[in-house]
Structure formats: C-alpha cells, structure tokens
Design a protein around this motif. Structure first.
Motif, PDB file in Angstrom:
ATOM      1  N   GLU A 284       0.860  -0.452   0.598  1.00  0.00           N
ATOM      2  CA  GLU A 284      -0.337  -0.196   0.040  1.00  0.00           C
ATOM      3  C   GLU A 284       0.897   1.087   0.437  1.00  0.00           C
ATOM      4  O   GLU A 284       0.152   2.347  -0.301  1.00  0.00           O
ATOM      5  CB  GLU A 284      -1.405   0.290   1.246  1.00  0.00           C
TER       6      GLU A 284
ATOM      7  N   TYR B 294       3.313   1.950  -1.901  1.00  0.00           N
ATOM      8  CA  TYR B 294       3.683   2.207  -3.248  1.00  0.00           C
ATOM      9  C   TYR B 294       1.891   2.296  -3.990  1.00  0.00           C
ATOM     10  O   TYR B 294       2.163   1.105  -5.229  1.00  0.00           O
ATOM     11  CB  TYR B 294       4.476   1.243  -4.204  1.00  0.00           C
ATOM     12  N   PRO B 295       1.164   3.116  -3.891  1.00  0.00           N
ATOM     13  CA  PRO B 295       0.376   3.560  -5.141  1.00  0.00           C
ATOM     14  C   PRO B 295       0.377   3.141  -6.556  1.00  0.00           C
ATOM     15  O   PRO B 295      -0.465   3.023  -7.561  1.00  0.00           O
ATOM     16  CB  PRO B 295      -0.502   4.362  -4.387  1.00  0.00           C
ATOM     17  N   ASP B 296       1.581   3.478  -7.494  1.00  0.00           N
ATOM     18  CA  ASP B 296       1.886   3.559  -8.438  1.00  0.00           C
ATOM     19  C   ASP B 296       2.265   2.142  -9.036  1.00  0.00           C
ATOM     20  O   ASP B 296       1.863   2.147 -10.107  1.00  0.00           O
ATOM     21  CB  ASP B 296       3.515   4.651  -8.568  1.00  0.00           C
ATOM     22  N   ASP B 297       2.852   1.675  -8.112  1.00  0.00           N
ATOM     23  CA  ASP B 297       3.148  -0.230  -8.693  1.00  0.00           C
ATOM     24  C   ASP B 297       1.067  -1.226  -8.261  1.00  0.00           C
ATOM     25  O   ASP B 297       1.626  -2.204  -8.768  1.00  0.00           O
ATOM     26  CB  ASP B 297       3.961  -0.312  -7.728  1.00  0.00           C
TER      27      ASP B 297
ATOM     28  N   THR C  94      -2.350  -1.060  -7.828  1.00  0.00           N
ATOM     29  CA  THR C  94      -3.839  -0.258  -7.993  1.00  0.00           C
ATOM     30  C   THR C  94      -4.645  -0.360  -7.370  1.00  0.00           C
ATOM     31  O   THR C  94      -4.343  -1.772  -6.368  1.00  0.00           O
ATOM     32  CB  THR C  94      -4.543   0.057  -9.186  1.00  0.00           C
ATOM     33  N   THR C  95      -6.122  -0.064  -6.891  1.00  0.00           N
ATOM     34  CA  THR C  95      -6.746  -0.478  -5.743  1.00  0.00           C
ATOM     35  C   THR C  95      -7.208  -1.370  -6.163  1.00  0.00           C
ATOM     36  O   THR C  95      -7.575  -2.832  -4.722  1.00  0.00           O
ATOM     37  CB  THR C  95      -7.880   0.361  -5.492  1.00  0.00           C
TER      38      THR C  95
END
Length: 155
Positions: A23, A25-28, A30-31
């Motif tokens: 969590e 690393y939101p760029d790596d 997705t939700t």
C-alpha cells in the motif's frame, strides 16, 4: 520487507504487513490489485507450506529465484511483484543516498551562495566523476575555443 524473509521457514511472515508494504507504493499496485493481494498471499502461504524447497532459503533473492524456478511467480504474481519491489528498494535508496552525499561534498560552506544552476552542474560532474575522468583536457579546450572567438589561446 522482513515479512518476506524466508529464513527460519518464514518465521516473520505476516500477510497484513506485506499488504501494508504494498500500500505504500500506489504507483505499483492499483486499488483492485491491493484487494486481490491478500488472496494471493494466502495462496502463496499454502504453496510454500507444501514445498520443502522453500524451507532452507537464505534471503529474499533466493525466494525470488525459487519462485521463478517453481513457477510460483505465475500463480502468485502480486506476491512476486512485492518480492521484486523489496529487492529493488535498497538499490534505489542507495543511489539517492550517494547523490546526496556527493552534493554535501560539493556544497561546502564557501559555495552556499552559488547559483542553483551552477551547483547542479557541479553536482552532475561529482556524481558522474568516472565518466568525466575519461574526457581529455585537450578536447575540452578545443570545444571551448570553437564556441566563439576569444582574445587569446587557452593553454
């Protein structure tokens, strides 16, 4: 990252901490991927419990290698992505640390008043010192001379 350490038969393995790491690393991730990561972690847990080859690993790099050999990276792709991220993170952090260390050497007390653009140019020269060591002084002088007419020659 220590939750992924395979030493002592994954004694520190904690799915909630692995999820918290992802969590960050939101760029790596997705939700939607974060939502399925917990299931992937549980699937991975059953895989490693059933396979004795995962018992005597020495580090995260051995884990990544064995995941590829056993094709666990295909059945648990999100866990494999977390493992790769854990492997790459120290290297990228060290690179940034090196740059700041070089900047500290360049930006001394006497140079605090220097123009930011000039400081950046000096920093690049300090960081890329190995490359600049290969450049010959005569080539620099010739290039400088060719830029525009000067009053005299540079020797």
């Amino acid at each position: 990252m220590s939750c992924l350490n395979p030493c002592n038969w994954f004694s520190k393995f904690d799915p909630s901490k692995i999820l918290a790491f992802a969590e960050m690393y939101p760029d790596d991730f997705t939700t939607q991927e974060l939502g399925t990561l917990l299931g992937d972690i549980e699937s991975f847990r059953y895989t490693i419990n059933d396979d004795d080859r995962f018992a005597n690993l020495n580090g995260i790099s051995d884990l990544a290698r064995l995941m590829v050999e056993t094709e666990t990276h295909s059945s648990c792709p999100l866990v494999y992505r977390v493992v790769k991220l854990a492997l790459v993170l120290p290297v990228t952090t060290a690179t940034v640390e090196i740059c700041f260390s070089k900047l500290k050497l360049v930006k001394t007390y006497l140079r605090n008043g220097m123009d930011p653009e000039y400081l950046n140019n000096v920093r690049v020269c300090a960081v890329e010192q190995e490359t600049f060591d290969k450049v010959k002084d005569d080539d620099v002088i010739e290039r400088f001379q060719a830029m525009r007419k000067k009053r005299g020659q540079i020797y």
